[in-house]
Design an enzyme around this catalytic site. Sequence first.
Site, short mmCIF file in Angstrom:
data_model
loop_
_atom_site.label_atom_id
_atom_site.label_comp_id
_atom_site.label_asym_id
_atom_site.label_seq_id
_atom_site.Cartn_x
_atom_site.Cartn_y
_atom_site.Cartn_z
CG ASP A 19 -2.06 -0.93 1.15
OD1 ASP A 19 -2.08 -1.76 0.22
OD2 ASP A 19 -2.96 -0.84 2.01
CG HIS A 40 1.98 0.23 4.60
ND1 HIS A 40 1.68 -0.71 5.56
CD2 HIS A 40 0.82 0.88 4.32
CE1 HIS A 40 0.38 -0.62 5.87
NE2 HIS A 40 -0.16 0.34 5.13
#
Length: 274
Positions: A77, A223
């Site tokens: 992400d 992430h």
Amino acid sequence: MGSLSGRPGVWLLVIVNLAGKFAAVFVASPAPVTALALWLGPDALLAYHLFAMRAQGLVRTHRRFRTGRREVWLTIDDGPDPDDTPRILELLAAHGARATFFVIGENAARHPDLIRAIVAAGHEVAHHTHTHPLAWFWCASPRRVKHELEAGLAALRVTGVQPTRFRPPAGIKNLALGRALRARGLTCIGWSARGRESRRDDVDIVAARVLHHLAPGAILLLHEGPRVPPAIRLHAIRHVLQRLRDEGYRCVVPGPEQLVAGDPNPGSNRRVGV
Ligand SMILES: [Zn+2]
């Protein structure tokens, strides 16, 4: 008002909430404790469905996928990021891994070349809102939710990408989200396990979190970018890829027919693991 409804549960939650307030006013004088419960109880229920990624009342959220093999879905992400994305692509290539990048529209608009590089390398690009409005997404107006989706789609359209998957920031929902996603052909994707990298800077701890209860069909969330502590940027992803390889797991991107909402660790997907 119709713009709010994404699932039947949306209106049920709203009606229960309003009915609770109404009833609380009526019983406030003779039964103040009951009135307090009637006032706050529905709020707690609504908050659960807004803030708990696992909740299915507002938006159907997929938390694993069906597979009979040692396969997981690695999702990354908050990119694309000019420092991290190219090196993540190298890591994935070195491990023969496929992944889905849930990108922020603003970042995609700044770095369309990185979006094209992700696609050229055989990975999937998915939608992670346009501005990543973590603090207020839950209470955004239907118009603002629409803007977050449309602006992100426009940023990706420039690169030739039309995403079919969406992940809200931190998995936080909104009353208008279900209908807004459906109207744009977007499926909501949660996760089975996540690293919470922003809270720790120890790759072993992050990897242990992501790989806790590792099982075939797990959706793993990591992430990229500046929100990840400098000490573990890239290292956490590298570490997880190495651990997955050691355990004999492949990183794949599942098809839509494989996606499952609900419990990420059912008996049907036998736990195999670390
Ligand atoms: Zn995010």
